[in-house]
Design a protein around this motif. Sequence first.
Motif, PDB file in Angstrom:
ATOM      1  N   SER A   1      74.504  34.285  49.317  1.00 33.24           N
ATOM      2  CA  SER A   1      75.856  34.580  49.808  1.00 33.24           C
ATOM      3  C   SER A   1      76.902  34.298  48.740  1.00 33.24           C
ATOM      4  O   SER A   1      77.861  35.047  48.585  1.00 33.24           O
TER       5      SER A   1
ATOM      6  N   ASP B   1      77.055  33.420  56.872  1.00 39.15           N
ATOM      7  CA  ASP B   1      77.225  33.821  55.471  1.00 39.15           C
ATOM      8  C   ASP B   1      78.684  33.979  55.077  1.00 39.15           C
ATOM      9  O   ASP B   1      79.028  33.909  53.902  1.00 39.15           O
TER      10      ASP B   1
ATOM     11  N   GLU C   1      72.600  41.393  52.042  1.00 37.83           N
ATOM     12  CA  GLU C   1      71.919  40.094  51.916  1.00 37.83           C
ATOM     13  C   GLU C   1      70.900  39.955  53.036  1.00 37.83           C
ATOM     14  O   GLU C   1      71.241  40.074  54.212  1.00 37.83           O
TER      15      GLU C   1
HETATM   16 MG   LIG Z   1      73.400  33.361  53.042  1.00 39.21          MG
END
Ligand SMILES: [Mg+2]
Lengths: 327, 145
Positions: free
Chosen positions: A60, A96, A145
């Motif tokens: 992140s 995140d 992600e």
């Molecule tokens: Mg993350």
Amino acid sequence: MSSGTLLQRFEAGDIRALARIISFVENQEDGYRELLSRLYRKPRHAVRIGLTGPPGAGKSTLVDSASRKMLKAGNDVCVIAVDPSSPFTGGALLGDRVRFKEETQGGRHFFRSMASRGSSGGLSGATDNVALVLDSFGFDFVLIETVGVGQVELDIVNNCDLVAVVLVPESGDAVQTLKAGLTEIADIFVVNKADRSGADRIVTDLTSMLMLRSGQKTHPTVAKNPNIPVISTDAVHETNLDELVNYFDSLIADRKESGEFDVRRRRQVLRKVSRLLQHRFMTETLQRSSSKAEIDRAVDSILAGKDDPYSTADRLFSETNLAPQSC
Amino acid sequence: MAEKDTSNKKIRVLLAKPGLDGHDRGIKVIATALRDAGMEVIYTGLRQTPETIVNAAIEEDVDGIGVSILSGAHMTLFPAILAQLKKQGVDDIVLFGGGIVPNEDKEKLEKAGVKKVFTPGAPIVEIIDFVRNEVGRNRADEKIM
Ligand SMILES: [Mg+2]
Ligand SMILES: Nc1nc2c(ncn2[C@@H]2O[C@H](COP(=O)(O)OP(=O)(O)O)[C@@H](O)[C@H]2O)c(=O)[nH]1
């Protein structure tokens, strides 16, 4: 309030309409297929870059620093960050966004958290469709992600043009156990937290492992690309972040030139069509009221040693109108 | 169509901590409780401004925003978030929160548009029930195409 349908507002660049349409597609609400059919026919140009790797590796943080570099260069950048849903309650804690520093300069930015919702390959089943929505909106880059559960997450390869595998100095063991799978999915290795000791060691390990593998014929992408770069970064202090973004650009440019970019996209589309076809076929077969009972009976027979799964599947297929008439 | 397929819909809630106090234990407990109640909880962390909270809520398309304010600045932060929602033309995201808020302020805030202010000691089940029953019921049903 704002006038027009959501799609009209989406087309006019309205962020709220974009966010709404993402939910609509994610929830597969009535009409989402028609919407996707429209979007597939619109001009799009986004490059999808995936980041995968163990939890806490800094994915992140890297996404945040890299996206700010890309924005500053004038790109419109969006992020999809996937976190796991609880298999028991269906709930999810999506964290995140904590790493995302809101102040950005340059192009347009958008960030969306997604729960994996029962999918186990590192993404949500709807990630590809959500990326299509963002691409149609006009973003230049979609950064994705993955959940990052510490095992090789294959979904990312089927959803991205480029995959970065993020490791940390402590990942030595992971490299040993996962090396086969890792090289198959990585287009670039990022050794993050290079401010900690041990980073050089893992860079060396990875590099020699890649040298060894480049001689072998394994996966088509690996065979064609013996040069998987390994780069070390410190995402917090943004060390080597410009280099990372430059690598993204040059890898994409190389692949576009060699034709490999298109090959990969073709493979992804083909895979998607076959999955939809499989799904369609399954639901159609199971919807015929006769087949449910028939499958139950077949399962009984297989368990009793009087039938087998192959013959059962053949028989069920021959009963659809897809089978040749002579059957 | 009258009946939509709602099977894939989840209540989505954004939890944030505006202002300067750095105590996030409480809000993390709430986040976990809401997750365990089957909701999708987006946690955005400490020191968020009203602008970043509302922007995040819009991008994440949440049904509700929950904030925790322990610094005593509730009479400025809650109204600032309401103002930001209004400025962005958002009228279907529920704002709720918790903190050390005297009764008199709680009434004022709830009159001003904060759907519910929980005070210390509020049982977690009460918060879960509130979110389940009151958040996400008045999302505008907009035409897609
Ligand atoms: Mg993350
Ligand atoms: N020392 C150091 N810490 C980092 C670095 N990158 C990320 N972190 C920290 O590692 C933790 C996990 O980062 P996060 O980005 O959430 O990891 P993720 O789980 O892979 O997404 C956070 O506390 C980050 O601040 C780095 O390059 N160096």
